[in-house]
Design a protein around this motif. Sequence first.
Motif, mmCIF file in Angstrom:
data_model
loop_
_atom_site.group_PDB
_atom_site.id
_atom_site.type_symbol
_atom_site.label_atom_id
_atom_site.label_comp_id
_atom_site.label_asym_id
_atom_site.label_seq_id
_atom_site.Cartn_x
_atom_site.Cartn_y
_atom_site.Cartn_z
ATOM 1 N N PRO A 59 45.845 33.866 28.036
ATOM 2 C CA PRO A 59 46.048 34.091 26.602
ATOM 3 C C PRO A 59 47.523 34.106 26.209
ATOM 4 O O PRO A 59 48.377 34.591 26.954
ATOM 5 N N LEU B 130 40.669 39.081 22.885
ATOM 6 C CA LEU B 130 40.421 40.342 22.190
ATOM 7 C C LEU B 130 39.870 41.359 23.188
ATOM 8 O O LEU B 130 39.079 41.013 24.067
ATOM 9 N N LEU C 275 39.768 33.724 13.450
ATOM 10 C CA LEU C 275 40.637 33.021 14.398
ATOM 11 C C LEU C 275 40.072 31.646 14.738
ATOM 12 O O LEU C 275 40.806 30.654 14.783
ATOM 13 N N LYS C 276 38.772 31.585 14.965
ATOM 14 C CA LYS C 276 38.144 30.302 15.273
ATOM 15 C C LYS C 276 38.197 29.355 14.078
ATOM 16 O O LYS C 276 38.408 28.145 14.237
ATOM 17 N N CYS D 228 49.297 34.550 14.559
ATOM 18 C CA CYS D 228 49.112 33.544 15.607
ATOM 19 C C CYS D 228 49.634 32.177 15.164
ATOM 20 O O CYS D 228 50.214 31.427 15.965
ATOM 21 N N LEU E 176 36.706 37.413 24.649
ATOM 22 C CA LEU E 176 36.565 38.857 24.470
ATOM 23 C C LEU E 176 36.183 39.514 25.785
ATOM 24 O O LEU E 176 35.314 39.030 26.510
ATOM 25 N N ARG F 2 45.653 30.736 22.230
ATOM 26 C CA ARG F 2 44.563 31.396 22.938
ATOM 27 C C ARG F 2 44.708 32.903 22.732
ATOM 28 O O ARG F 2 45.713 33.496 23.152
ATOM 29 N N ALA F 3 43.720 33.468 22.089
ATOM 30 C CA ALA F 3 43.749 34.909 21.779
ATOM 31 C C ALA F 3 42.628 35.607 22.525
ATOM 32 O O ALA F 3 41.456 35.251 22.375
ATOM 33 N N SER G 267 37.279 37.409 15.289
ATOM 34 C CA SER G 267 36.962 36.215 16.073
ATOM 35 C C SER G 267 36.583 35.058 15.168
ATOM 36 O O SER G 267 37.033 33.922 15.374
ATOM 37 N N HIS H 255 41.975 28.526 16.500
ATOM 38 C CA HIS H 255 42.419 29.186 17.727
ATOM 39 C C HIS H 255 41.253 29.354 18.699
ATOM 40 O O HIS H 255 40.084 29.407 18.296
ATOM 41 N N GLN H 256 41.569 29.436 19.987
ATOM 42 C CA GLN H 256 40.566 29.727 21.014
ATOM 43 C C GLN H 256 40.489 31.239 21.193
ATOM 44 O O GLN H 256 41.519 31.912 21.238
ATOM 45 N N VAL H 257 39.276 31.764 21.329
ATOM 46 C CA VAL H 257 39.093 33.210 21.375
ATOM 47 C C VAL H 257 38.185 33.589 22.536
ATOM 48 O O VAL H 257 37.170 32.933 22.790
#
Length: 479
Positions: A54, A5, A25-26, A119, A34, A2-3, A22, A30-32
């Motif tokens: 996160p 931003l 990452l997706k 990540c 903002l 989980r990132a 984003s 990964h889950q993003v």
Amino acid sequence: MRALLVYKDSFAQDRIAICCLSAMLKKCGHQVALVIQGVTDPGEILRTVRDFAPDVIGYSAMTGEHVSLIKLNRELRKDYKFLSVFGGAHATFFPDLIDEDGIDAICTGEGDEAFPEFCRRLENGKEYWKTPSFHVKHDGVVHKNPLMPLVDVSALPMPDHKILYDADPGLARTGNRFVMAERGCPYKCAYCFNVEYNKSYKGLGKVLRWRTPLQVIEEIEWIRDRFPTDHIAFVDDTFPAKPDKWFDEFCKLYKQRVGIPFDGTVRANTLKENVLAQLKDAGLSFVWMGIESGDEKAANDILGRGLSNRQIISAAEMLHRHGVGILTLNIIGLPVPDPYETDLKTLDLNIKIRPTYGGSSILYPFPGTPIERYAREHGFMKGEPIYMETYKRSSMLEFSSAKEKRKIENLHKLFGLVVSFPFLRPAVGFLSGLPFNGFYRAIYYLWYGFCLKVRLNPINWRREGAYYVGLFFRMFAKS
């Protein structure tokens, strides 16, 4: 992983880097999420960190913005556990940022592939501290890793604009959309980060890289079909710096499938009559053109512009012939023996060019740039400077007197108005000497907003008026 931003504020512009990060990452699973520090309510930021939990928080910071983001990071670390990563221009050109308390890692270059790799290693228990393009603290040691090669921008997924507009609904209601068709700049302007950036990436790929015309068109169509879109702003460093064949395809597709007015940044020596005619026919309404300084010696010997005034005047004449508006980009307050007189030469060149708006910024010698070294070597900068969030308020340089500094800063605020109304030129010396900096700053933003949002790129006042009125006060108060 989980990132989350985070960046400082939108100020009516899309952060394309965030959209690209984003999307990558997706794509990597990964889950993003903002949040935007100047837009998202502080309580909502805390709730997002609590609920999203996160593993990594990635802060994107330009120089000046880093101060408040570092403070936010320290506050969050008091109550939550995560790895903090800083990227963007400041981390790249001021790598000592890694020494700041609470920062676990910095990305020192392009993050499109490097951040997802960081990540991935973290998620899989690999040696994330050895991720290329990263400086990472691990077990009391700072690991400084070499850069990854430059990315192939045509191989990247479409930027994730939705995450940006979801985080900033006010920005989503505006009709100006930002798109990048090309990445990189081969020129060596002393005030720009590209000089050192290109040196650091030497041998690691081509500096200039562009997406295919079809990719660009499909991205615009995706945005247009989901959000109000009245204008497209191309944020390439130099929009015409592509092969003629690229424009043959792009202009044909754009006219057929988009047909919305657009703008782009140009450099005088890159303008070609045939390409300009195609772009105008496709919908080009105005350009941002760098002038920098009207003093050729200062422009070329100190700023590294590499252009004559004659070339700039010829380019402006070409734009006038094709009915394309001009927004000039000028730099005020140079590290020269007679900075105010030098700025007046810039003013006079702009009056001769007759742009729709004569734009100006105060010189900011960003860390790691050639102009920073020059300013220090010639006594215009001493010690550790305080980098503010905007280069449209005051100068960082040390001039011969407080009076000279005031005149330079006031001339900056009056610059665009005088270019539009040359009859004010004889009074510039008197007006610049008055102690009205705050009043002049209001005039600066009001005239800039009028020229940009009424003359060049008219907005829908019913839909966007409240947003831009609020933006005026946020810009005026920017530190």
